[in-house]
Enzyme design. Structure first.
Site, PDB file in Angstrom:
ATOM      1  N   HIS A 123      36.275 -26.467  20.193  1.00 31.05           N
ATOM      2  CA  HIS A 123      36.076 -27.236  19.224  1.00 31.05           C
ATOM      3  C   HIS A 123      36.438 -28.600  19.820  1.00 31.05           C
ATOM      4  CE1 HIS A 123      34.200 -28.373  15.421  1.00 31.05           C
ATOM      5  NE2 HIS A 123      35.008 -29.003  15.424  1.00 31.05           N
ATOM      6  N   GLN A 158      39.879 -24.098  20.187  1.00 36.03           N
ATOM      7  CA  GLN A 158      39.927 -25.086  21.457  1.00 36.03           C
ATOM      8  C   GLN A 158      37.995 -25.497  21.677  1.00 36.03           C
ATOM      9  OE1 GLN A 158      43.541 -25.128  21.350  1.00 36.03           O
ATOM     10  NE2 GLN A 158      43.011 -24.707  23.737  1.00 36.03           N
ATOM     11  N   HIS A 207      37.429 -20.780  19.419  1.00 35.81           N
ATOM     12  CA  HIS A 207      37.456 -20.792  18.819  1.00 35.81           C
ATOM     13  C   HIS A 207      37.446 -22.692  18.321  1.00 35.81           C
ATOM     14  CE1 HIS A 207      33.284 -23.154  16.502  1.00 35.81           C
ATOM     15  NE2 HIS A 207      34.201 -23.503  15.290  1.00 35.81           N
TER      16      HIS A 207
END
Length: 110
Positions: free
Chosen positions: A80, A78, A76
């Site tokens: 984001h 990464q 998540h």
């Protein structure tokens, strides 16, 4: 919360800050305030730099043989970060378009 989770949340926070600053820049450009837009984009770049350094540290640890647990939270983070980077690039191009529109509007008014 363990140390890796704190590091992962740092990526999310800095990525989110970069994204928010990019959108602040876009809003400023929409209002023809290009000096503020530039400041916001500089701040966004600094936030991305912080997140990217954290990410790079994790990748280097793994490359050096240290076990790094890949969790849904890390994926998540990464995602984001990459989304924030892509949006910043898109917003930079949009700001350039707003500058061109502003310049053309001034020409028409003269």
């Amino acid at each position: 919360m363990n140390n890796l989770e704190e590091i992962i949340f740092s990526i999310i926070i800095h990525g989110g800050n970069a994204r928010a600053k990019s959108y602040d820049a876009l809003k400023a450009a929409q209002n023809n305030n290009f000096s503020d837009a530039e400041v916001f984009m500089i701040e966004a770049e600094k936030e991305l730099g912080k997140a990217h350094r954290i990410q790079t540290d994790i990748i280097q640890k793994e490359a050096n043989g240290e076990k790094v647990d890949v969790s849904v939270l890390f994926v998540h983070a990464q995602d984001h970060l990459m989304t924030a980077m892509a949006e910043k690039t898109l917003i930079e191009n949009m700001i350039d378009l707003y500058k061109r529109i502003n310049s053309l509007e001034k020409e028409v008014e003269e």
